[in-house]
Structures are given as C-alpha cells and as structure tokens.
Design an enzyme around this catalytic site. Structure first.
Site, PDB file in Angstrom:
ATOM      1  N   TYR A  31      24.665  23.856  47.987  1.00  0.00           N
ATOM      2  CA  TYR A  31      24.419  24.021  49.422  1.00  0.00           C
ATOM      3  C   TYR A  31      23.715  22.775  50.248  1.00  0.00           C
ATOM      4  O   TYR A  31      23.983  22.560  51.156  1.00  0.00           O
ATOM      5  CB  TYR A  31      24.223  25.521  49.866  1.00  0.00           C
ATOM      6  CG  TYR A  31      24.289  25.843  51.151  1.00  0.00           C
ATOM      7  CD1 TYR A  31      25.553  26.675  51.374  1.00  0.00           C
ATOM      8  CD2 TYR A  31      23.395  26.161  52.050  1.00  0.00           C
ATOM      9  CE1 TYR A  31      25.883  26.784  52.880  1.00  0.00           C
ATOM     10  CE2 TYR A  31      23.447  26.424  53.232  1.00  0.00           C
ATOM     11  CZ  TYR A  31      24.591  26.921  53.717  1.00  0.00           C
ATOM     12  OH  TYR A  31      25.016  27.433  54.985  1.00  0.00           O
ATOM     13  N   SER A  70      23.194  23.208  58.679  1.00  0.00           N
ATOM     14  CA  SER A  70      22.302  24.074  58.591  1.00  0.00           C
ATOM     15  C   SER A  70      20.707  23.770  58.439  1.00  0.00           C
ATOM     16  O   SER A  70      20.529  22.162  58.445  1.00  0.00           O
ATOM     17  CB  SER A  70      22.547  24.722  57.108  1.00  0.00           C
ATOM     18  OG  SER A  70      21.462  25.479  56.663  1.00  0.00           O
TER      19      SER A  70
HETATM   20  P1  NAD Z   1      31.378  33.651  57.140  1.00  0.00           P
HETATM   21  O1  NAD Z   1      31.520  34.101  55.744  1.00  0.00           O
HETATM   22  O2  NAD Z   1      31.381  34.939  58.031  1.00  0.00           O
HETATM   23  O3  NAD Z   1      32.631  32.949  57.764  1.00  0.00           O
HETATM   24  C1  NAD Z   1      33.307  31.841  56.753  1.00  0.00           C
HETATM   25  C2  NAD Z   1      34.716  31.608  56.849  1.00  0.00           C
HETATM   26  O4  NAD Z   1      35.230  30.634  56.383  1.00  0.00           O
HETATM   27  C3  NAD Z   1      35.380  32.697  56.579  1.00  0.00           C
HETATM   28  O5  NAD Z   1      36.384  33.444  57.533  1.00  0.00           O
HETATM   29  C4  NAD Z   1      36.177  32.409  55.424  1.00  0.00           C
HETATM   30  O6  NAD Z   1      37.846  32.972  55.192  1.00  0.00           O
HETATM   31  C5  NAD Z   1      36.570  30.877  55.668  1.00  0.00           C
HETATM   32  N1  NAD Z   1      36.623  29.804  54.579  1.00  0.00           N
HETATM   33  C6  NAD Z   1      35.948  30.166  53.040  1.00  0.00           C
HETATM   34  N2  NAD Z   1      36.443  29.126  52.481  1.00  0.00           N
HETATM   35  C7  NAD Z   1      37.262  28.537  53.260  1.00  0.00           C
HETATM   36  C8  NAD Z   1      38.329  27.497  52.818  1.00  0.00           C
HETATM   37  N3  NAD Z   1      38.442  27.244  51.602  1.00  0.00           N
HETATM   38  N4  NAD Z   1      39.247  27.053  53.702  1.00  0.00           N
HETATM   39  C9  NAD Z   1      39.305  27.659  54.773  1.00  0.00           C
HETATM   40  N5  NAD Z   1      38.389  28.692  55.402  1.00  0.00           N
HETATM   41  C10 NAD Z   1      37.426  29.101  54.388  1.00  0.00           C
HETATM   42  O7  NAD Z   1      30.274  32.599  57.281  1.00  0.00           O
HETATM   43  P2  NAD Z   1      29.349  32.067  58.404  1.00  0.00           P
HETATM   44  O8  NAD Z   1      27.988  32.441  58.273  1.00  0.00           O
HETATM   45  O9  NAD Z   1      30.049  32.136  59.656  1.00  0.00           O
HETATM   46  O10 NAD Z   1      29.228  30.327  58.110  1.00  0.00           O
HETATM   47  C11 NAD Z   1      29.962  29.597  58.850  1.00  0.00           C
HETATM   48  C12 NAD Z   1      29.436  28.139  58.432  1.00  0.00           C
HETATM   49  O11 NAD Z   1      28.200  28.294  59.014  1.00  0.00           O
HETATM   50  C13 NAD Z   1      29.445  27.772  56.917  1.00  0.00           C
HETATM   51  O12 NAD Z   1      29.671  26.329  56.945  1.00  0.00           O
HETATM   52  C14 NAD Z   1      27.958  28.099  56.678  1.00  0.00           C
HETATM   53  O13 NAD Z   1      27.312  27.131  55.755  1.00  0.00           O
HETATM   54  C15 NAD Z   1      27.355  27.542  58.056  1.00  0.00           C
HETATM   55  N6  NAD Z   1      25.831  28.351  58.392  1.00  0.00           N
HETATM   56  C16 NAD Z   1      25.768  29.625  58.178  1.00  0.00           C
HETATM   57  C17 NAD Z   1      24.539  30.158  58.477  1.00  0.00           C
HETATM   58  C18 NAD Z   1      24.038  31.627  58.465  1.00  0.00           C
HETATM   59  O14 NAD Z   1      23.044  32.060  58.331  1.00  0.00           O
HETATM   60  N7  NAD Z   1      25.293  32.521  58.420  1.00  0.00           N
HETATM   61  C19 NAD Z   1      23.261  29.258  58.574  1.00  0.00           C
HETATM   62  C20 NAD Z   1      23.629  27.834  58.567  1.00  0.00           C
HETATM   63  C21 NAD Z   1      24.862  27.451  58.490  1.00  0.00           C
END
Ligand code: NAD
Length: 260
Positions: free
Chosen positions: A155, A142
């Site tokens: 985080y 991130s």
């Molecule tokens: P999201 O909530 O849309 O999807 C996350 C997925 O992870 C879900 O399908 C959930 O069921 C799964 N999950 C959660 N805990 C789990 C576990 N213990 N084992 C297996 N699966 C699990 O979130 P997103 O925004 O797509 O985030 C995905 C990644 O991207 C994360 O690592 C997040 O930190 C990172 N990220 C997101 C953003 C943002 O702005 N959305 C920015 C930077 C980084």
C-alpha cells in the site's frame, strides 16, 4: 455549478470516499460516471444520484482489466461525448508483516492501485486531448504517499508511486490542458478502514480502541478522523481549478497527521 456538464468518471465510486466525491461532483452539476467492480452497488449509487436530480450512469469496471477499462470509457464517450475529469480512486488494503506478505497479495494490491491508475489514465487521456478542453486527472493517494506505517508494504509502495505517475501526466498533459494531482487523506472511516481496525488489533495484540487512538489518529493535531466530505472538497478543488498553475501536486488532508 463548478462542474457544469463536465463528464466525471470516478472509479471505486460505489462506496466510501469515491461515492462522496461522486455526490459532491453531482451537486456541482457534473455528469457522473460511477465506475466500480461492484456492478449492483455502482448502479444503486447512480440511481440514488439520479433520484436526487443528478445526471449519472454506472459502468461495471475492474480497473485492473484493460478490456473492461477501455469498454467502460468507450461507453461513457458514446453516451456523453467525452471525458473531462478522471478520479482514479478504486483501492483496497491488505496488511501483513513484510516477511509474511504473500506475493500474490502484494501483486493484487499493486495491480488495483497502480495498474488501475495507469489503465484508466491511458484510456481517458486521448479523449481529454481530442476535446480541446483539457481535463483533470486526480489520483487517490494517502498520507501513505508520504509516510510509512508497519504492515502496509504494498500500500505504501503503491501510494508513493501514484505521485510519480501524477508528475508524468502533469508534464505530458500540459500542452493539452490536462492537469494531474494527488489527494493524500489521513484515516477516513470507510469500509476499507473499518476492516483494518480488528485486523490490526489482532496482529499487534492490542484493543481496537488502542488501534484507533494510538495508531491511526496518534499523530493528528486533534485526534479526529478525516471525513469523506473533507476529501471530496479537495477533489472538487483539483477538478475545477481554472488553470494549469495547479498541477503535479499532492495535497495532504489528514488533521495534521503529516505536515509538509
Ligand atoms: P471503500 O472500500 O469504501 O471503497 C473502495 C471501492 O473500490 C469499493 O466500491 C470497491 O468495490 C472498489 N474497488 C475495489 N477494487 C476494485 C477494482 N479492481 N476495480 C474497480 N473498483 C474496485 O474504500 P475507501 O476507503 O473509500 O477507499 C477509496 C480510496 O481512498 C482507496 O484508493 C484508498 O486507498 C484511499 N484512501 C482511503 C483512506 C481511508 O482511510 N479510508 C485513506 C487514504 C486513502
């Protein structure tokens, strides 16, 4: 067809960024594994991909549970004979001021982001090493791998930690042709972020619009959210890069929020 017949495991691929990466890799003809805690959504996503003509399977996987990770990877290897790409993407967000952060929530977040990255990497590396084809390990970092924000202590800690892990995997994996890199997105409008907007508005006593404009996108060059497609493009670059020239790196995709 940049990933033709490459076996690609994407964790957290039932939603958001992981799902988009799975779609992108499927378009490039990879064999896609949707690995997620949410079994029903994981299978629905795999089904969606198969209906579009892709090769896809789902595995139920809690990335913090070593037995489930090992069983899921073993199932993939049994069906498709190996693993070429791991995208360790599963993640959650929990926000509190540091002095109020419940220890249990700190540990839960670190477990999903860091234990999950470690366990899935440990489970996949022997297969990448044994195949003689090497592989690509991609961690979902991130901007918070580089930069801090208020209310996000575990985080920010976890996302910084992933860069260290990627560097070790890059060094240890090099002689087997395994590369490791980190993607560092800015804010992307997935369920993870949609949930934070009202939470931050409440905690900081400001409107949701202010959270978006004056907190989330304040330092971008154009006031725009990063998209899941933007992140998937970077994932494809890391997954398909043809040599070990690109390893141990972290790439920020954030509309200029963070510039290196
Ligand atoms: P999201 O909530 O849309 O999807 C996350 C997925 O992870 C879900 O399908 C959930 O069921 C799964 N999950 C959660 N805990 C789990 C576990 N213990 N084992 C297996 N699966 C699990 O979130 P997103 O925004 O797509 O985030 C995905 C990644 O991207 C994360 O690592 C997040 O930190 C990172 N990220 C997101 C953003 C943002 O702005 N959305 C920015 C930077 C980084």
């Amino acid at each position: 067809m940049k990933l033709l017949d490459k076996v690609c495991i994407v964790t957290g691929a039932a939603s958001g960024i992981g799902k988009e990466i799975a779609l992108k890799f499927a378009q490039e003809r990879g064999k896609i594994v949707i690995a997620d805690l949410n079994k029903a959504e994981a299978e629905a996503t795999a089904q969606e991909l198969r209906q579009a003509g892709a090769v896809a399977m789902s595995v139920e996987m809690n990335v913090t549970d070593e037995q489930q990770v090992l069983a899921g990877v073993a199932e993939v290897v049994q069906v498709w004979g190996g693993v070429d790409v791991l995208v360790s993407n599963a993640g959650i967000q929990i926000v509190h001021p540091l002095e109020e952060f419940p220890f249990a929530e700190w540990k839960k977040l670190l477990a999903i982001h860091l234990d999950g990255a470690f366990l899935t990497t440990k489970a996949c590396l022997p297969h990448m090493y044994a195949s003689g084809r090497g592989g690509s390990v991609i961690y979902m970092g991130s901007v918070h791998s580089k930069e801090a924000s208020m209310l996000k202590a575990p985080y920010v800690t976890a996302k910084h930690g992933l860069i260290g892990l990627a560097k070790v995997v890059a060094k240890e994996g090099a002689r087997h042709g395994v590369r490791a890199n980190v993607i560092c997105p800015g804010f992307v409008r997935t369920p993870l972020v949609e949930k934070q907007i009202p939470e931050q508005a409440r905690t900081l006593g400001i409107s949701e619009d202010d959270v978006i404009k004056n907190i989330m996108l304040k330092d971008t060059v154009d006031g725009a959210f990063t998209t899941t497609q933007d992140v998937a493009e970077v994932a494809l670059l890391f997954a398909s890069f043809p040599s070990s020239a690109l390893t141990g790196q972290s790439l920020v995709v954030s509309h200029g929020w963070f510039m290196q």
